[in-house]
Design a protein around this motif. Structure first.
Motif, PDB file in Angstrom:
ATOM      1  N   ASN A  55       0.811  -1.221   0.000  1.00  0.00           N
ATOM      2  CA  ASN A  55       0.000   0.000   0.000  1.00  0.00           C
ATOM      3  C   ASN A  55       0.842   1.269   0.000  1.00  0.00           C
ATOM      4  O   ASN A  55       0.383   2.323  -0.463  1.00  0.00           O
ATOM      5  CB  ASN A  55      -0.925   0.005   1.209  1.00  0.00           C
ATOM      6  CG  ASN A  55      -1.958  -1.091   1.145  1.00  0.00           C
ATOM      7  OD1 ASN A  55      -2.276  -1.576   0.049  1.00  0.00           O
ATOM      8  ND2 ASN A  55      -2.478  -1.511   2.292  1.00  0.00           N
ATOM      9  N   GLU A  56       2.059   1.192   0.511  1.00  0.00           N
ATOM     10  CA  GLU A  56       2.962   2.345   0.446  1.00  0.00           C
ATOM     11  C   GLU A  56       3.079   2.842  -0.993  1.00  0.00           C
ATOM     12  O   GLU A  56       3.057   4.055  -1.251  1.00  0.00           O
ATOM     13  CB  GLU A  56       4.335   1.950   0.990  1.00  0.00           C
ATOM     14  CG  GLU A  56       5.439   2.953   0.724  1.00  0.00           C
ATOM     15  CD  GLU A  56       6.817   2.354   0.923  1.00  0.00           C
ATOM     16  OE1 GLU A  56       7.803   3.064   0.634  1.00  0.00           O
ATOM     17  OE2 GLU A  56       6.922   1.181   1.346  1.00  0.00           O
ATOM     18  N   ILE A  57       3.206   1.926  -1.934  1.00  0.00           N
ATOM     19  CA  ILE A  57       3.329   2.299  -3.347  1.00  0.00           C
ATOM     20  C   ILE A  57       1.990   2.792  -3.887  1.00  0.00           C
ATOM     21  O   ILE A  57       1.924   3.773  -4.646  1.00  0.00           O
ATOM     22  CB  ILE A  57       3.848   1.107  -4.159  1.00  0.00           C
ATOM     23  CG1 ILE A  57       5.238   0.696  -3.657  1.00  0.00           C
ATOM     24  CG2 ILE A  57       3.862   1.418  -5.647  1.00  0.00           C
ATOM     25  CD1 ILE A  57       5.753  -0.596  -4.248  1.00  0.00           C
ATOM     26  N   ARG A  58       0.922   2.144  -3.469  1.00  0.00           N
ATOM     27  CA  ARG A  58      -0.406   2.491  -3.997  1.00  0.00           C
ATOM     28  C   ARG A  58      -0.856   3.887  -3.566  1.00  0.00           C
ATOM     29  O   ARG A  58      -1.672   4.510  -4.247  1.00  0.00           O
ATOM     30  CB  ARG A  58      -1.432   1.447  -3.542  1.00  0.00           C
ATOM     31  CG  ARG A  58      -1.166   0.043  -4.078  1.00  0.00           C
ATOM     32  CD  ARG A  58      -2.292  -0.915  -3.731  1.00  0.00           C
ATOM     33  NE  ARG A  58      -2.017  -2.267  -4.215  1.00  0.00           N
ATOM     34  CZ  ARG A  58      -1.652  -3.279  -3.437  1.00  0.00           C
ATOM     35  NH1 ARG A  58      -1.533  -3.096  -2.120  1.00  0.00           N
ATOM     36  NH2 ARG A  58      -1.406  -4.470  -3.955  1.00  0.00           N
ATOM     37  N   VAL A  59      -0.350   4.372  -2.435  1.00  0.00           N
ATOM     38  CA  VAL A  59      -0.779   5.692  -1.953  1.00  0.00           C
ATOM     39  C   VAL A  59       0.284   6.761  -2.226  1.00  0.00           C
ATOM     40  O   VAL A  59       0.218   7.864  -1.675  1.00  0.00           O
ATOM     41  CB  VAL A  59      -1.124   5.663  -0.450  1.00  0.00           C
ATOM     42  CG1 VAL A  59      -2.212   4.634  -0.171  1.00  0.00           C
ATOM     43  CG2 VAL A  59       0.112   5.397   0.408  1.00  0.00           C
ATOM     44  N   ASP A  60       1.238   6.464  -3.094  1.00  0.00           N
ATOM     45  CA  ASP A  60       2.291   7.446  -3.401  1.00  0.00           C
ATOM     46  C   ASP A  60       1.705   8.756  -3.926  1.00  0.00           C
ATOM     47  O   ASP A  60       2.263   9.831  -3.713  1.00  0.00           O
ATOM     48  CB  ASP A  60       3.270   6.848  -4.417  1.00  0.00           C
ATOM     49  CG  ASP A  60       4.375   7.806  -4.787  1.00  0.00           C
ATOM     50  OD1 ASP A  60       5.244   8.066  -3.935  1.00  0.00           O
ATOM     51  OD2 ASP A  60       4.365   8.326  -5.922  1.00  0.00           O
ATOM     52  N   TRP A  61       0.572   8.688  -4.601  1.00  0.00           N
ATOM     53  CA  TRP A  61      -0.048   9.883  -5.169  1.00  0.00           C
ATOM     54  C   TRP A  61      -0.408  10.922  -4.107  1.00  0.00           C
ATOM     55  O   TRP A  61      -0.457  12.134  -4.411  1.00  0.00           O
ATOM     56  CB  TRP A  61      -1.306   9.500  -5.957  1.00  0.00           C
ATOM     57  CG  TRP A  61      -2.379   8.807  -5.133  1.00  0.00           C
ATOM     58  CD1 TRP A  61      -2.519   7.473  -4.956  1.00  0.00           C
ATOM     59  CD2 TRP A  61      -3.416   9.430  -4.377  1.00  0.00           C
ATOM     60  NE1 TRP A  61      -3.589   7.199  -4.136  1.00  0.00           N
ATOM     61  CE2 TRP A  61      -4.156   8.397  -3.758  1.00  0.00           C
ATOM     62  CE3 TRP A  61      -3.794  10.746  -4.150  1.00  0.00           C
ATOM     63  CZ2 TRP A  61      -5.256   8.641  -2.946  1.00  0.00           C
ATOM     64  CZ3 TRP A  61      -4.893  11.003  -3.337  1.00  0.00           C
ATOM     65  CH2 TRP A  61      -5.609   9.949  -2.742  1.00  0.00           C
ATOM     66  N   VAL A  62      -0.632  10.484  -2.876  1.00  0.00           N
ATOM     67  CA  VAL A  62      -1.039  11.428  -1.817  1.00  0.00           C
ATOM     68  C   VAL A  62       0.020  12.511  -1.633  1.00  0.00           C
ATOM     69  O   VAL A  62      -0.292  13.704  -1.518  1.00  0.00           O
ATOM     70  CB  VAL A  62      -1.283  10.677  -0.495  1.00  0.00           C
ATOM     71  CG1 VAL A  62      -1.624  11.665   0.622  1.00  0.00           C
ATOM     72  CG2 VAL A  62      -2.392   9.646  -0.662  1.00  0.00           C
ATOM     73  N   GLY A  63       1.285  12.102  -1.592  1.00  0.00           N
ATOM     74  CA  GLY A  63       2.357  13.069  -1.383  1.00  0.00           C
ATOM     75  C   GLY A  63       2.644  13.943  -2.585  1.00  0.00           C
ATOM     76  O   GLY A  63       3.393  14.918  -2.467  1.00  0.00           O
ATOM     77  N   ARG A  64       2.063  13.630  -3.728  1.00  0.00           N
ATOM     78  CA  ARG A  64       2.326  14.393  -4.949  1.00  0.00           C
ATOM     79  C   ARG A  64       1.201  15.365  -5.281  1.00  0.00           C
ATOM     80  O   ARG A  64       1.301  16.119  -6.261  1.00  0.00           O
ATOM     81  CB  ARG A  64       2.588  13.436  -6.115  1.00  0.00           C
ATOM     82  CG  ARG A  64       3.796  12.546  -5.859  1.00  0.00           C
ATOM     83  CD  ARG A  64       4.117  11.616  -6.999  1.00  0.00           C
ATOM     84  NE  ARG A  64       5.227  10.726  -6.643  1.00  0.00           N
ATOM     85  CZ  ARG A  64       6.518  11.045  -6.771  1.00  0.00           C
ATOM     86  NH1 ARG A  64       6.850  12.228  -7.258  1.00  0.00           N
ATOM     87  NH2 ARG A  64       7.467  10.190  -6.420  1.00  0.00           N
ATOM     88  N   CYS A  65       0.170  15.375  -4.466  1.00  0.00           N
ATOM     89  CA  CYS A  65      -0.937  16.319  -4.655  1.00  0.00           C
ATOM     90  C   CYS A  65      -0.768  17.540  -3.750  1.00  0.00           C
ATOM     91  O   CYS A  65      -0.074  17.491  -2.741  1.00  0.00           O
ATOM     92  CB  CYS A  65      -2.274  15.645  -4.334  1.00  0.00           C
ATOM     93  SG  CYS A  65      -2.693  14.252  -5.389  1.00  0.00           S
TER      94      CYS A  65
END
Length: 515
Positions: A55-65
């Motif tokens: 899930n660390e990889i799956r939620v990577d988008w959070v830090g890029r928004c």
């Protein structure tokens, strides 16, 4: 009495302001303050637990928004001359807007920001908006300003004042956070307020001595009053408060004695003698020195508490959670109790994390735990140009008034550290050669070297006393330093050492006084 304070911790909402690979999200997500974007998304069941599976990889988008926090609150004018918005923990690049007007911007999760919003508040409803830019996005802009610098881990952590391990480490995930990670509040004041207090506590013979350096915002004709253990002094604002306590009970590291704590109270009085603001903290009376006297092996490196050499059993303290607001005072106390049960008596606050919260240092005080405090540099070279040096300076205030017995400040991590020397030719040469055995204090740290560590020559090579052995790694040579180190003339040099209980060159542990 302390200033009137109002914590803004209810009614916040969270919105994705600039999607970057984000799935469809609600227009407004309930937000917890203090908190973080990840934990709000977790609570709303919009992401899976980043600690599980992939899930660390799956939620990577959070830090890029980019993310927007918003709050509507009521306010009534009660006649104070100043009303300030106090933000002790914004992570990290934020723009603060009140009722449509920009209040200010932040670029440092380690410092407290204060904004006078007296002219922007309205009677009745007010709207406060805090827009957080992605640290990845800002990192790309910062990287374009500087030459490439060595960094053990991918990401721009060395270009900003944000918890470095957010960008991943050998022990933890890459979870680039944003949010209001400490309580945000309104403070109202008129005549004067205490801006900061820095107590220095030690012993002189059998007596305790407290010297309190107090900064006050306000007018003229003000008086400071300090009291501890039944002793009180009053002096004009601007003077150093000096108190002597006869024969106090001594604070000891656990295993050597008890940990009695005394409440130190500092007040500022107006011309009429009325208290306009107050500050209080528990302190412990102890003496602390570092014995580096010569012996048959070179020099000792022994912490001496209350004239008793202490055998150090140390451990490294990393942030207890990637999402800092989840670490409560109770959790700090439990972790430190676990360390105490393991016979650890010193915790080294690692430079890739944060300057810890008051709750951490207070728990250490109560448990008899010594603290070795890193400055926030870790496994990278840091810029000496641009805005970063000023932000590093500003972050120092976060820890300057800590009462916990801090035996040693360090400018870096592991065994040795090149801290911010990457813009100097000598610094780059050391990295390219793989030596890595110089602990270089860049211009970013010079004010700390001058004011917080010890007086010394600034801007030239300083001799390193004693004999220092550096353990080799895959990237660094084994180096034995005696006397001076290197030929660098651009920066000051000091040793960064491992814990005092490290084995000597023969693989045996020295007895107390021979470390």
């Amino acid at each position: 009495m302390p200033l009137p304070r109002r914590t803004l911790d209810q009614g916040w909402t969270l919105t994705c302001a600039r999607p970057h690979g984000a799935p469809a999200l609600p227009d407004a997500i309930p937000a917890t303050v203090p908190g973080a974007v990840h934990t709000d998304l977790l609570a709303a069941r919009l992401i899976a637990d980043p600690y599980l599976d992939l899930n660390e990889i799956r939620v990577d988008w959070v830090g890029r928004c980019d993310w927007r926090y918003e709050l509507e609150f009521e306010w009534q004018d009660e006649g104070a001359e100043h009303v300030e918005l106090v933000c002790p923990g914004l992570d990290t690049f934020a723009q603060i807007v009140l009722n449509g007007a920009i209040v200010g911007e932040t670029a440092n999760m380690n410092r407290e920001y204060r904004f006078d919003i007296s002219g922007l508040l309205r009677a009745g409803a007010n709207t406060l908006t805090i827009l957080f830019e992605s640290a990845w996005t800002r990192g790309e802009a910062l990287a374009a300003q500087f030459e490439p610098r060595p960094n053990n881990y991918p990401g721009p952590a060395n270009l900003m004042r944000k918890m470095a391990c957010n960008f991943g480490w050998d022990w933890g995930p890459t979870l680039v956070t944003a949010g209001i990670w400490k309580p945000i509040r309104l403070e109202s004041w008129s005549k004067a307020r205490i801006a900061s207090v820095r107590p220095e506590v030690t012993l002189e013979g059998a007596d305790g001595r407290v010297r309190a350096y107090v900064d006050v915002d306000g007018g003229e004709g003000l008086t400071l009053r300090a009291s501890v253990a039944g002793v009180t002094v009053e002096l004009p604002v601007g003077d150093v408060l000096d108190l002597t306590v006869p024969n106090p009970a001594l604070w000891w590291p656990h295993g050597l004695g008890s940990q009695p704590l005394y409440e130190l109270v500092v007040e500022v009085l107006d011309e009429a003698g009325a208290v306009t603001d107050s500050w209080r903290r528990k302190i412990g009376f102890r003496s602390l020195r570092l014995d580096t006297s010569k012996d048959d092996k070179g020099t000792a490196f022994t912490f001496v508490i209350n004239d008793v050499p202490v055998y150090i059993c140390g451990a490294n303290w990393i942030p207890d959670d990637c999402f800092l607001p989840r670490v409560t005072p109770e959790r700090y106390a439990a972790r430190i109790a676990q360390a105490k049960q393991a016979n650890i008596n010193m915790l080294r606050v690692w430079g890739g994390g944060i300057y810890e919260t008051d709750a951490f240092y207070e728990a250490c005080d109560a448990a008899g735990m010594l603290v070795w405090q890193d400055f926030l540099f870790a496994c990278a070279a840091y810029p000496e140009e641009g805005d970063l040096p000023d932000e590093i300076e500003a972050g120092r205030a976060t820890i300057s008034s800590a009462s916990c017995p801090i035996p040693r400040w360090c400018c870096g991590t592991v065994i040795t550290r090149i801290s911010g020397a990457g813009s100097t030719g000598a610094g780059r040469a050391c990295w390219k050669a793989g030596a890595g055995a110089l602990a270089i204090i860049s211009t970013c740290c010079r004010a700390w070297w001058r004011n917080s560590i010890r007086p010394g020559p600034i801007g030239r090579v300083a001799p390193i006393p004693g004999r220092w052995t550096f353990i080799p790694t895959t990237r660094r040579m084994a180096v034995r330093i005696s006397g001076t180190c290197g030929t660098t003339s651009a920066t000051s040099i000091m040793p960064i050492v491992c814990r005092a209980s490290a084995p000597n060159s023969a693989g045996r542990r020295r007895p107390p006084g021979r470390r």
